[in-house]
Scaffold this motif. Sequence first.
Motif, PDB file in Angstrom:
ATOM      1  N   PHE A   5       0.853  -1.179   0.000  1.00  0.00           N
ATOM      2  CA  PHE A   5       0.000   0.000   0.000  1.00  0.00           C
ATOM      3  C   PHE A   5       0.890   1.230   0.000  1.00  0.00           C
ATOM      4  O   PHE A   5       1.570   1.509   0.985  1.00  0.00           O
ATOM      5  CB  PHE A   5      -0.915  -0.008   1.237  1.00  0.00           C
ATOM      6  CG  PHE A   5      -1.888  -1.147   1.228  1.00  0.00           C
ATOM      7  CD1 PHE A   5      -3.116  -1.025   0.594  1.00  0.00           C
ATOM      8  CD2 PHE A   5      -1.564  -2.357   1.824  1.00  0.00           C
ATOM      9  CE1 PHE A   5      -4.008  -2.082   0.564  1.00  0.00           C
ATOM     10  CE2 PHE A   5      -2.449  -3.416   1.796  1.00  0.00           C
ATOM     11  CZ  PHE A   5      -3.673  -3.284   1.163  1.00  0.00           C
ATOM     12  N   ASP A  64      -6.951   3.479  -5.262  1.00  0.00           N
ATOM     13  CA  ASP A  64      -7.950   3.546  -4.195  1.00  0.00           C
ATOM     14  C   ASP A  64      -8.256   5.024  -3.952  1.00  0.00           C
ATOM     15  O   ASP A  64      -7.702   5.644  -3.053  1.00  0.00           O
ATOM     16  CB  ASP A  64      -7.404   2.876  -2.932  1.00  0.00           C
ATOM     17  CG  ASP A  64      -8.410   2.826  -1.793  1.00  0.00           C
ATOM     18  OD1 ASP A  64      -9.537   3.351  -1.948  1.00  0.00           O
ATOM     19  OD2 ASP A  64      -8.060   2.283  -0.731  1.00  0.00           O
ATOM     20  N   CYS A  69      -9.387   0.779   1.230  1.00  0.00           N
ATOM     21  CA  CYS A  69      -8.500  -0.263   1.776  1.00  0.00           C
ATOM     22  C   CYS A  69      -7.763   0.232   3.012  1.00  0.00           C
ATOM     23  O   CYS A  69      -7.659  -0.481   4.018  1.00  0.00           O
ATOM     24  CB  CYS A  69      -7.480  -0.709   0.735  1.00  0.00           C
ATOM     25  SG  CYS A  69      -8.187  -1.506  -0.698  1.00  0.00           S
ATOM     26  N   TYR A  70      -7.250   1.428   2.938  1.00  0.00           N
ATOM     27  CA  TYR A  70      -6.455   2.005   4.023  1.00  0.00           C
ATOM     28  C   TYR A  70      -7.297   2.153   5.293  1.00  0.00           C
ATOM     29  O   TYR A  70      -6.848   1.847   6.394  1.00  0.00           O
ATOM     30  CB  TYR A  70      -5.892   3.366   3.595  1.00  0.00           C
ATOM     31  CG  TYR A  70      -4.975   3.266   2.410  1.00  0.00           C
ATOM     32  CD1 TYR A  70      -3.597   3.282   2.585  1.00  0.00           C
ATOM     33  CD2 TYR A  70      -5.472   3.139   1.114  1.00  0.00           C
ATOM     34  CE1 TYR A  70      -2.739   3.182   1.499  1.00  0.00           C
ATOM     35  CE2 TYR A  70      -4.622   3.030   0.020  1.00  0.00           C
ATOM     36  CZ  TYR A  70      -3.266   3.044   0.227  1.00  0.00           C
ATOM     37  OH  TYR A  70      -2.425   2.933  -0.850  1.00  0.00           O
ATOM     38  N   GLY A 127       1.163   4.115   4.444  1.00  0.00           N
ATOM     39  CA  GLY A 127       0.955   2.861   3.730  1.00  0.00           C
ATOM     40  C   GLY A 127       1.317   1.663   4.572  1.00  0.00           C
ATOM     41  O   GLY A 127       1.364   1.722   5.803  1.00  0.00           O
TER      42      GLY A 127
END
Length: 170
Positions: A5, A64, A69-70, A127
């Motif tokens: 990420f 994204d 997602c994060y 990330g």
Amino acid sequence: AVVAFFRSFGGASRQALAAQSTRDVLPALAEAGVELVCVGIGTDARAREFAAHVEFPLDRLYADPENTCYDALELKFGVRDTFFNEATPRAILARGLADDRAEDLRAALARWRPWIPPKLSQGLQQGGMIVFEGDRTLFAHADPSTGAHASLDEVLAVAVAGAKPAPSGA
């Protein structure tokens, strides 16, 4: 599978990480039969520009734009972790002292394009990196601050070891 990420597509350290991943990580993972997927904060159009800019395989890159997602993974977020965490200068110093990684960062800075994420607050998102074997998590690293990425050597070691079949009789 290894899922990385990136904070965003605009940071020089992410551009250097993408170059290292393409050159060093992707071939080693492919040889072991492990997939690599990278996710970045930004739009699909920005992901395409980023992939072309750093010569990263587009088929392994996902955008994204909403931080979905994060947020779900509860990766670090905020001013303190982005700007006022001692891990940031330590990570930059360590990268500067590592000859191979310093060169990647210098190259990224020479061609750097500071793309801004869809929402300005997304610039405060950190990330991370996760290694999966099926539905099991073998390794998880949430970047504690800007530039404090997981050790690519450690990620490779875990991913390749996880991809090897268990010895017979074990």
